[in-house]
Design a protein around this motif. Structure first.
Motif, PDB file in Angstrom:
ATOM      1  N   TYR A   1       4.999   5.597  -1.168  1.00 29.87           N
ATOM      2  CA  TYR A   1       4.779   6.661  -2.142  1.00 29.87           C
ATOM      3  C   TYR A   1       6.098   7.335  -2.498  1.00 29.87           C
ATOM      4  O   TYR A   1       6.975   7.488  -1.638  1.00 29.87           O
ATOM      5  CB  TYR A   1       3.846   7.737  -1.586  1.00 29.87           C
ATOM      6  CG  TYR A   1       2.417   7.302  -1.376  1.00 29.87           C
ATOM      7  CD1 TYR A   1       1.975   6.909  -0.124  1.00 29.87           C
ATOM      8  CD2 TYR A   1       1.507   7.312  -2.430  1.00 29.87           C
ATOM      9  CE1 TYR A   1       0.662   6.521   0.084  1.00 29.87           C
ATOM     10  CE2 TYR A   1       0.187   6.935  -2.232  1.00 29.87           C
ATOM     11  CZ  TYR A   1      -0.223   6.540  -0.976  1.00 29.87           C
ATOM     12  OH  TYR A   1      -1.535   6.155  -0.780  1.00 29.87           O
ATOM     13  N   ALA A   2       6.208   7.761  -3.734  1.00 26.79           N
ATOM     14  CA  ALA A   2       7.306   8.636  -4.102  1.00 26.79           C
ATOM     15  C   ALA A   2       7.122   9.972  -3.385  1.00 26.79           C
ATOM     16  O   ALA A   2       5.996  10.429  -3.187  1.00 26.79           O
ATOM     17  CB  ALA A   2       7.321   8.857  -5.614  1.00 26.79           C
TER      18      ALA A   2
ATOM     19  N   ARG B   1      -0.772  14.000  -2.319  1.00 27.43           N
ATOM     20  CA  ARG B   1      -1.620  14.287  -3.486  1.00 27.43           C
ATOM     21  C   ARG B   1      -2.222  13.008  -4.083  1.00 27.43           C
ATOM     22  O   ARG B   1      -3.348  13.041  -4.586  1.00 27.43           O
ATOM     23  CB  ARG B   1      -0.794  14.996  -4.558  1.00 27.43           C
ATOM     24  CG  ARG B   1      -0.209  16.318  -4.119  1.00 27.43           C
ATOM     25  CD  ARG B   1       0.434  17.057  -5.302  1.00 27.43           C
ATOM     26  NE  ARG B   1       1.557  16.329  -5.885  1.00 27.43           N
ATOM     27  CZ  ARG B   1       1.624  15.949  -7.155  1.00 27.43           C
ATOM     28  NH1 ARG B   1       0.629  16.237  -7.992  1.00 27.43           N
ATOM     29  NH2 ARG B   1       2.686  15.289  -7.616  1.00 27.43           N
ATOM     30  N   PHE B   2      -1.487  11.936  -4.045  1.00 26.04           N
ATOM     31  CA  PHE B   2      -1.941  10.675  -4.631  1.00 26.04           C
ATOM     32  C   PHE B   2      -2.270   9.684  -3.518  1.00 26.04           C
ATOM     33  O   PHE B   2      -1.622   9.665  -2.472  1.00 26.04           O
ATOM     34  CB  PHE B   2      -0.855  10.055  -5.513  1.00 26.04           C
ATOM     35  CG  PHE B   2      -0.562  10.795  -6.790  1.00 26.04           C
ATOM     36  CD1 PHE B   2      -1.069  12.064  -7.042  1.00 26.04           C
ATOM     37  CD2 PHE B   2       0.245  10.208  -7.748  1.00 26.04           C
ATOM     38  CE1 PHE B   2      -0.779  12.735  -8.226  1.00 26.04           C
ATOM     39  CE2 PHE B   2       0.546  10.861  -8.931  1.00 26.04           C
ATOM     40  CZ  PHE B   2       0.036  12.123  -9.163  1.00 26.04           C
TER      41      PHE B   2
ATOM     42  N   GLU C   1       9.759   5.263 -13.006  1.00 26.40           N
ATOM     43  CA  GLU C   1       9.939   5.449 -11.573  1.00 26.40           C
ATOM     44  C   GLU C   1       8.699   4.984 -10.829  1.00 26.40           C
ATOM     45  O   GLU C   1       7.579   5.055 -11.349  1.00 26.40           O
ATOM     46  CB  GLU C   1      10.201   6.924 -11.244  1.00 26.40           C
ATOM     47  CG  GLU C   1       9.073   7.861 -11.614  1.00 26.40           C
ATOM     48  CD  GLU C   1       9.308   9.295 -11.176  1.00 26.40           C
ATOM     49  OE1 GLU C   1      10.325   9.568 -10.530  1.00 26.40           O
ATOM     50  OE2 GLU C   1       8.449  10.151 -11.486  1.00 26.40           O
ATOM     51  N   LEU C   2       8.918   4.538  -9.599  1.00 23.87           N
ATOM     52  CA  LEU C   2       7.806   4.127  -8.755  1.00 23.87           C
ATOM     53  C   LEU C   2       7.011   5.350  -8.321  1.00 23.87           C
ATOM     54  O   LEU C   2       7.580   6.356  -7.885  1.00 23.87           O
ATOM     55  CB  LEU C   2       8.325   3.387  -7.520  1.00 23.87           C
ATOM     56  CG  LEU C   2       7.274   3.024  -6.475  1.00 23.87           C
ATOM     57  CD1 LEU C   2       6.321   1.964  -7.009  1.00 23.87           C
ATOM     58  CD2 LEU C   2       7.940   2.551  -5.193  1.00 23.87           C
ATOM     59  N   VAL C   3       5.692   5.237  -8.418  1.00 20.29           N
ATOM     60  CA  VAL C   3       4.806   6.293  -7.934  1.00 20.29           C
ATOM     61  C   VAL C   3       4.234   5.893  -6.578  1.00 20.29           C
ATOM     62  O   VAL C   3       4.297   6.653  -5.610  1.00 20.29           O
ATOM     63  CB  VAL C   3       3.664   6.551  -8.929  1.00 20.29           C
ATOM     64  CG1 VAL C   3       2.681   7.569  -8.370  1.00 20.29           C
ATOM     65  CG2 VAL C   3       4.223   7.021 -10.271  1.00 20.29           C
ATOM     66  N   ALA C   4       3.666   4.688  -6.523  1.00 24.21           N
ATOM     67  CA  ALA C   4       3.056   4.224  -5.280  1.00 24.21           C
ATOM     68  C   ALA C   4       2.875   2.720  -5.358  1.00 24.21           C
ATOM     69  O   ALA C   4       2.731   2.155  -6.445  1.00 24.21           O
ATOM     70  CB  ALA C   4       1.708   4.890  -5.041  1.00 24.21           C
ATOM     71  N   SER C   5       2.880   2.077  -4.193  1.00 27.72           N
ATOM     72  CA  SER C   5       2.669   0.632  -4.145  1.00 27.72           C
ATOM     73  C   SER C   5       1.919   0.277  -2.876  1.00 27.72           C
ATOM     74  O   SER C   5       1.920   1.038  -1.894  1.00 27.72           O
ATOM     75  CB  SER C   5       3.995  -0.134  -4.228  1.00 27.72           C
ATOM     76  OG  SER C   5       4.800   0.135  -3.101  1.00 27.72           O
ATOM     77  N   ILE C   6       1.287  -0.897  -2.920  1.00 25.26           N
ATOM     78  CA  ILE C   6       0.542  -1.386  -1.771  1.00 25.26           C
ATOM     79  C   ILE C   6       0.734  -2.896  -1.694  1.00 25.26           C
ATOM     80  O   ILE C   6       0.598  -3.603  -2.694  1.00 25.26           O
ATOM     81  CB  ILE C   6      -0.950  -0.995  -1.863  1.00 25.26           C
ATOM     82  CG1 ILE C   6      -1.721  -1.475  -0.636  1.00 25.26           C
ATOM     83  CG2 ILE C   6      -1.589  -1.503  -3.159  1.00 25.26           C
ATOM     84  CD1 ILE C   6      -3.125  -0.873  -0.533  1.00 25.26           C
ATOM     85  N   THR C   7       1.067  -3.380  -0.508  1.00 29.57           N
ATOM     86  CA  THR C   7       1.285  -4.807  -0.331  1.00 29.57           C
ATOM     87  C   THR C   7      -0.027  -5.514   0.016  1.00 29.57           C
ATOM     88  O   THR C   7      -1.038  -4.871   0.292  1.00 29.57           O
ATOM     89  CB  THR C   7       2.300  -5.065   0.786  1.00 29.57           C
ATOM     90  OG1 THR C   7       1.708  -4.677   2.037  1.00 29.57           O
ATOM     91  CG2 THR C   7       3.585  -4.286   0.569  1.00 29.57           C
ATOM     92  N   ALA C   8       0.044  -6.835   0.046  1.00 28.91           N
ATOM     93  CA  ALA C   8      -1.131  -7.612   0.420  1.00 28.91           C
ATOM     94  C   ALA C   8      -1.593  -7.261   1.830  1.00 28.91           C
ATOM     95  O   ALA C   8      -2.785  -7.308   2.128  1.00 28.91           O
ATOM     96  CB  ALA C   8      -0.812  -9.098   0.320  1.00 28.91           C
TER      97      ALA C   8
ATOM     98  N   TYR D   1      -6.192   0.921  -7.382  1.00 25.85           N
ATOM     99  CA  TYR D   1      -6.580   2.243  -7.839  1.00 25.85           C
ATOM    100  C   TYR D   1      -5.496   3.256  -7.462  1.00 25.85           C
ATOM    101  O   TYR D   1      -4.799   3.092  -6.464  1.00 25.85           O
ATOM    102  CB  TYR D   1      -7.903   2.669  -7.204  1.00 25.85           C
ATOM    103  CG  TYR D   1      -9.027   1.678  -7.414  1.00 25.85           C
ATOM    104  CD1 TYR D   1      -9.322   0.729  -6.438  1.00 25.85           C
ATOM    105  CD2 TYR D   1      -9.784   1.693  -8.578  1.00 25.85           C
ATOM    106  CE1 TYR D   1     -10.342  -0.179  -6.618  1.00 25.85           C
ATOM    107  CE2 TYR D   1     -10.817   0.786  -8.762  1.00 25.85           C
ATOM    108  CZ  TYR D   1     -11.081  -0.144  -7.777  1.00 25.85           C
ATOM    109  OH  TYR D   1     -12.099  -1.057  -7.971  1.00 25.85           O
ATOM    110  N   LEU D   2      -5.412   4.300  -8.249  1.00 24.54           N
ATOM    111  CA  LEU D   2      -4.548   5.419  -7.920  1.00 24.54           C
ATOM    112  C   LEU D   2      -5.361   6.693  -8.096  1.00 24.54           C
ATOM    113  O   LEU D   2      -5.670   7.087  -9.221  1.00 24.54           O
ATOM    114  CB  LEU D   2      -3.301   5.450  -8.809  1.00 24.54           C
ATOM    115  CG  LEU D   2      -2.274   6.529  -8.436  1.00 24.54           C
ATOM    116  CD1 LEU D   2      -1.636   6.210  -7.076  1.00 24.54           C
ATOM    117  CD2 LEU D   2      -1.200   6.656  -9.502  1.00 24.54           C
ATOM    118  N   GLN D   3      -5.725   7.299  -6.983  1.00 23.46           N
ATOM    119  CA  GLN D   3      -6.429   8.576  -7.008  1.00 23.46           C
ATOM    120  C   GLN D   3      -5.387   9.680  -7.042  1.00 23.46           C
ATOM    121  O   GLN D   3      -4.554   9.775  -6.122  1.00 23.46           O
ATOM    122  CB  GLN D   3      -7.329   8.721  -5.787  1.00 23.46           C
ATOM    123  CG  GLN D   3      -8.067  10.044  -5.718  1.00 23.46           C
ATOM    124  CD  GLN D   3      -9.079  10.219  -6.828  1.00 23.46           C
ATOM    125  OE1 GLN D   3      -9.822   9.300  -7.151  1.00 23.46           O
ATOM    126  NE2 GLN D   3      -9.121  11.409  -7.431  1.00 23.46           N
TER     127      GLN D   3
END
Length: 120
Positions: free
Chosen positions: A59-60, A66-67, A46-53, A79-81
């Protein structure tokens, strides 16, 4: 070829924090999107988080607040904090990158995964 190298997984107690890193290397012109997915035992990835250019974030629902996902465009690293970790966050975390490899051609690549285990 593109390589995605993940690091930062491990064992942590509930309420603790971890920071995952994923560095992209190889032959590509640019990175369109990078993200983190996770797969718990017996469950689908499952997708947790993504970031585009452009910096758009996704975010899920289960990790919102939290993330935090971020990226360093110079280092081609995402990075994923992860804070306030819960046992249900346990799983293998995979980095995904969508890269422009040729003019007008994008391809998706996966890292090998890093284990995150949250104990109660």
């Amino acid at each position: 070829q593109v390589q995605l190298a993940e690091s930062g997984g491990g064992l942590v107690q509930a309420g603790g924090s971890l920071r995952l890193s994923c560095a992209a290397s190889g032959r590509f012109f640019s990175i369109e999107l990078m993200g983190w997915y996770r797969q718990a035992p017996g469950k689908q990835r499952e997708l947790v988080a993504s970031i585009t250019a452009g910096g758009d974030l996704n975010y899920a629902d289960s990790v919102k607040g939290r993330f935090t996902i971020s990226r360093d465009n110079v280092k081609n690293t995402v990075y994923l904090q992860m804070n306030s970790l819960k046992p249900e966050d346990t799983g293998i975390y995979f980095c995904n990158g969508v890269m422009v490899v040729l003019a007008g051609i994008t391809t998706s690549w996966w890292g090998q995964g890093t284990q995150v285990t949250v104990s109660s």
